[in-house]
Write an enzyme that holds these catalytic residues in place. Structure first.
Site, PDB file in Angstrom:
ATOM      1  N   LYS A 184       4.600  11.896  -3.688  1.00 26.69           N
ATOM      2  CA  LYS A 184       5.451  10.832  -3.138  1.00 26.69           C
ATOM      3  C   LYS A 184       6.364  11.465  -2.090  1.00 26.69           C
ATOM      4  O   LYS A 184       7.083  12.421  -2.398  1.00 26.69           O
ATOM      5  CB  LYS A 184       6.272  10.220  -4.276  1.00 26.69           C
ATOM      6  CG  LYS A 184       7.107   9.026  -3.878  1.00 26.69           C
ATOM      7  CD  LYS A 184       7.628   8.316  -5.134  1.00 26.69           C
ATOM      8  CE  LYS A 184       8.622   7.229  -4.796  1.00 26.69           C
ATOM      9  NZ  LYS A 184       9.123   6.563  -6.000  1.00 26.69           N
ATOM     10  N   ASP A 233       8.109   3.663 -10.488  1.00 27.17           N
ATOM     11  CA  ASP A 233       8.914   3.484  -9.286  1.00 27.17           C
ATOM     12  C   ASP A 233      10.405   3.455  -9.573  1.00 27.17           C
ATOM     13  O   ASP A 233      11.032   2.408  -9.685  1.00 27.17           O
ATOM     14  CB  ASP A 233       8.479   2.231  -8.511  1.00 27.17           C
ATOM     15  CG  ASP A 233       8.049   2.649  -7.130  1.00 27.17           C
ATOM     16  OD1 ASP A 233       8.665   3.591  -6.606  1.00 27.17           O
ATOM     17  OD2 ASP A 233       7.096   2.064  -6.592  1.00 27.17           O
ATOM     18  N   ASP A 256       4.483  -5.156  -7.250  1.00 26.22           N
ATOM     19  CA  ASP A 256       3.847  -3.881  -6.891  1.00 26.22           C
ATOM     20  C   ASP A 256       4.425  -2.734  -7.704  1.00 26.22           C
ATOM     21  O   ASP A 256       3.870  -1.640  -7.704  1.00 26.22           O
ATOM     22  CB  ASP A 256       4.019  -3.583  -5.393  1.00 26.22           C
ATOM     23  CG  ASP A 256       5.461  -3.684  -4.947  1.00 26.22           C
ATOM     24  OD1 ASP A 256       6.053  -4.765  -5.101  1.00 26.22           O
ATOM     25  OD2 ASP A 256       6.010  -2.678  -4.456  1.00 26.22           O
ATOM     26  N   ASN A 257       5.525  -2.987  -8.394  1.00 24.77           N
ATOM     27  CA  ASN A 257       6.137  -1.940  -9.213  1.00 24.77           C
ATOM     28  C   ASN A 257       5.920  -2.197 -10.695  1.00 24.77           C
ATOM     29  O   ASN A 257       6.685  -1.725 -11.536  1.00 24.77           O
ATOM     30  CB  ASN A 257       7.634  -1.830  -8.902  1.00 24.77           C
ATOM     31  CG  ASN A 257       7.878  -1.322  -7.489  1.00 24.77           C
ATOM     32  OD1 ASN A 257       7.042  -0.641  -6.915  1.00 24.77           O
ATOM     33  ND2 ASN A 257       9.018  -1.658  -6.927  1.00 24.77           N
ATOM     34  N   GLY A 311       0.829  -1.207   0.000  1.00 22.10           N
ATOM     35  CA  GLY A 311       0.000   0.000   0.000  1.00 22.10           C
ATOM     36  C   GLY A 311       0.858   1.250   0.000  1.00 22.10           C
ATOM     37  O   GLY A 311       2.059   1.195   0.226  1.00 22.10           O
TER      38      GLY A 311
HETATM   39  P1  AMP Z   1       9.042   0.925  -2.936  1.00 23.61           P
HETATM   40  O1  AMP Z   1      10.339   0.297  -2.575  1.00 23.61           O
HETATM   41  O2  AMP Z   1       9.132   2.410  -3.082  1.00 23.61           O
HETATM   42  O3  AMP Z   1       8.383   0.259  -4.093  1.00 23.61           O
HETATM   43  O4  AMP Z   1       8.103   0.737  -1.680  1.00 23.61           O
HETATM   44  C1  AMP Z   1       7.726  -0.518  -1.189  1.00 23.61           C
HETATM   45  C2  AMP Z   1       6.731  -0.317  -0.070  1.00 23.61           C
HETATM   46  O5  AMP Z   1       7.344   0.344   1.050  1.00 23.61           O
HETATM   47  C3  AMP Z   1       5.537   0.530  -0.434  1.00 23.61           C
HETATM   48  O6  AMP Z   1       4.412   0.018   0.235  1.00 23.61           O
HETATM   49  C4  AMP Z   1       5.913   1.885   0.083  1.00 23.61           C
HETATM   50  O7  AMP Z   1       4.795   2.693   0.335  1.00 23.61           O
HETATM   51  C5  AMP Z   1       6.642   1.526   1.369  1.00 23.61           C
HETATM   52  N1  AMP Z   1       7.591   2.568   1.783  1.00 23.61           N
HETATM   53  C6  AMP Z   1       8.748   2.908   1.184  1.00 23.61           C
HETATM   54  N2  AMP Z   1       9.355   3.915   1.845  1.00 23.61           N
HETATM   55  C7  AMP Z   1       8.555   4.236   2.886  1.00 23.61           C
HETATM   56  C8  AMP Z   1       8.611   5.208   3.959  1.00 23.61           C
HETATM   57  N3  AMP Z   1       9.631   6.061   4.071  1.00 23.61           N
HETATM   58  N4  AMP Z   1       7.601   5.226   4.839  1.00 23.61           N
HETATM   59  C9  AMP Z   1       6.570   4.373   4.734  1.00 23.61           C
HETATM   60  N5  AMP Z   1       6.444   3.453   3.781  1.00 23.61           N
HETATM   61  C10 AMP Z   1       7.418   3.378   2.860  1.00 23.61           C
HETATM   62 MG    MG Z   2       6.841   0.678  -5.190  1.00 28.49          MG
END
Ligand code: AMP
Ligand code: MG
Length: 486
Positions: A114, A263, A253-254, A91
């Site tokens: 973001k 992403d 998810d990406n 999420g």
């Molecule tokens: P990502 O690596 O950007 O694809 O993120 C993977 C998951 O981690 C997603 O659900 C993001 O919303 C969550 N996420 C990444 N960075 C943060 C953060 N600083 N705080 C909260 N959730 C995060």
């Molecule tokens: Mg992501």
């Protein structure tokens, strides 16, 4: 005057009309001292937004998440995903969807912040993002767009005036991201895992309406949806391979259902041609190595197909068979896209059976001798020597290529033009991206980044001012590494 009139926002919130399962409404998380550091004026104009009005304090408050644009119903989207093969609930943990802006031409695009703070999906995270990584996403996504590769785009980056804590304290920032939508393979996985079949069907119908409306008339729209997503992803990943883009974290998810690249975390462009290239520090097994991307794309699509099983056929066994049959088509569709792209890179218009051998022989030489991917094709395009030129094997290959080009009816000039349009002179090379980020983040000097963005905006121009951006990095003992927070 309201923000809507000034800036030109024209919101609709169709995602918020899906069942509650799919999102949580969120409140804004104001930041201390927003400052606009970059605005994508060309993109803003193409969305029907007023670039002057987007620079007012009011608009900057919107980009900072201190204020909602009029008509927005902010929400955080629910999704799941396989991260390096492991299924997890995810999420929007650090993102907020303002809603959909409808452009004057009637296009519907997601407007997402973001780095906008905590949401119900944040788990242990702070919901924030650092300036360097947000500028990095801005540079690379805009470079991808200019390369003709479907991608989410970057409208603006604002600093928050707050420090975020990572390994050290870093300046916080928020990126405004534009996307056809943020519906991911992981959104379907979430629906399949935690929703009812009815809710899954609503998501599929919504997705078809939004991205593939022509499929509604098909006999089995859900099967057609699967086929179209396979086609778009096969085409997308082929484009990545043709320019040496390594996504770095192709978790489900990406991967979007719209077929846009999304992403920009640990992604990077490859200099030296090597199928095994991995930049991401967390990808220790090389799951998302350059040469593995097409396979991982197929793997992700198999997860997507599994989600659709309840919708493909009333008989489950039959459904599974249908899904499998479709997944098996991916590798051929991918290969045809890749071959077509490679032919264009070599100035070939027609098809011959041995083209694949010709292409693979060149790539094999590049791999063996550590040639620069972009520059080898650039040199062939502009008729310069390459680092491979003196090798007898290369001379032999070159002869085959010349003969092959003579066997097509198109003129040499036409072939040359095709190559110019297919082989970028410049890509966002890592050392150039780092240099731009360092100046921006450490010195507050955005001119280096602006010059880089300018050069990257016309990658096929082959102009003299691009030349110094073509140089590969100096050889070092330390391979370039990217990090996930990026
Ligand atoms: P990502 O690596 O950007 O694809 O993120 C993977 C998951 O981690 C997603 O659900 C993001 O919303 C969550 N996420 C990444 N960075 C943060 C953060 N600083 N705080 C909260 N959730 C995060
Ligand atoms: Mg992501």
């Amino acid at each position: 005057m309201t923000n809507k009139i000034e800036a030109g926002w024209n919101f609709d919130n169709s995602y918020a009309r899906l069942p509650k399962l799919f999102y949580n409404k969120v409140d804004t998380n104001p930041v201390q001292d927003p400052g606009l550091v970059i605005l994508n004026k060309e993109l803003a104009a193409s969305l029907g937004l007023n670039t002057e009005a987007l620079q007012t304090e009011d608009s900057i408050s919107v980009f900072a998440g201190n204020k909602e644009p009029q008509g927005s119903e902010p929400l955080a989207q629910a999704y799941a995903g396989h991260q390096f093969g492991h299924f997890t609930m995810l999420g929007d943990g650090r993102a907020m969807l303002f809603g959909e802006h409808i452009t004057p031409e009637g296009h519907r695009v997601d407007i997402q912040l973001k780095g906008s703070g905590r949401t119900p999906y944040s788990r242990g995270g702070d919901g924030r993002a650092a300036l360097g990584p947000m500028l990095r996403e801005y540079i690379i996504s805009e470079a991808m767009h200019a390369l003709g590769i479907p991608t989410t785009r970057s409208l603006a980056v604002v600093t928050t005036g707050e420090t975020i804590i990572r390994e050290t304290g870093l300046p916080g920032a928020i990126l405004t991201r534009i996307a056809a939508s943020h519906i991911r393979v992981g959104t379907f996985q979430y629906a399949a895992q935690w929703g009812t079949t009815e809710e899954l069907k609503l998501l599929a119908d919504y997705t078809i309406d939004r991205h593939y409306p022509e499929l509604k008339e098909q006999e089995n729209p859900y099967l057609s949806l699967l086929q179209e997503v396979i086609k778009r992803q096969a085409a997308l990943i082929a484009k990545w391979q043709l320019v040496g883009f390594i996504h770095g974290v192709m978790n489900t998810d990406n991967m979007t259902i719209s077929g846009e690249t999304i992403d920009y975390g640990p992604c990077a462009f490859m200099d030296t041609y090597d199928l095994g290239t991995v930049f991401s520090s967390i990808d220790r097994q090389g799951r998302y190595a350059f040469g593995n991307q097409p396979y991982m794309g197929g793997w992700n699509l198999a997860r997507f197909a599994e989600c659709l099983i309840p919708l493909l056929h009333e008989d489950q066994e039959e459904s599974v068979k249908i899904a499998q049959g479709e997944i098996e088509t991916f590798s051929d569709i991918y290969k045809n896209n890749w071959l077509a792209g490679m032919r264009a890179k070599l100035g070939l218009f027609n098809e011959e059976e041995l083209d694949e051998t010709l292409i693979k022989d060149l790539l094999g030489l590049m791999q063996e001798h550590g040639a620069d991917y972009t520059n080898t094709f650039r040199a062939l395009t502009i008729g310069e020597g390459t680092t491979l030129s003196e090798l007898p094997e290369f001379k032999e290959w070159f002869g085959h290529w010349q003969k092959r080009r003579e066997r097509q009816e198109q003129s040499k000039e036409d072939a040359q033009q095709l190559m110019r349009n297919s082989n970028p002179a410049v890509i966002p090379r890592n050392h150039r991206v780092e240099e731009a980020l360092e100046a921006a983040v450490n010195e507050g000097d955005y001119t280096v980044m602006e010059r880089l963005l300018h050069v990257l905006s016309k990658p096929f121009a082959h102009t003299p001012d691009q030349e110094k951006y073509c140089k590969p990095p100096e050889p070092t003992d330390e391979p370039y590494q990217t990090f996930c927070g990026t």
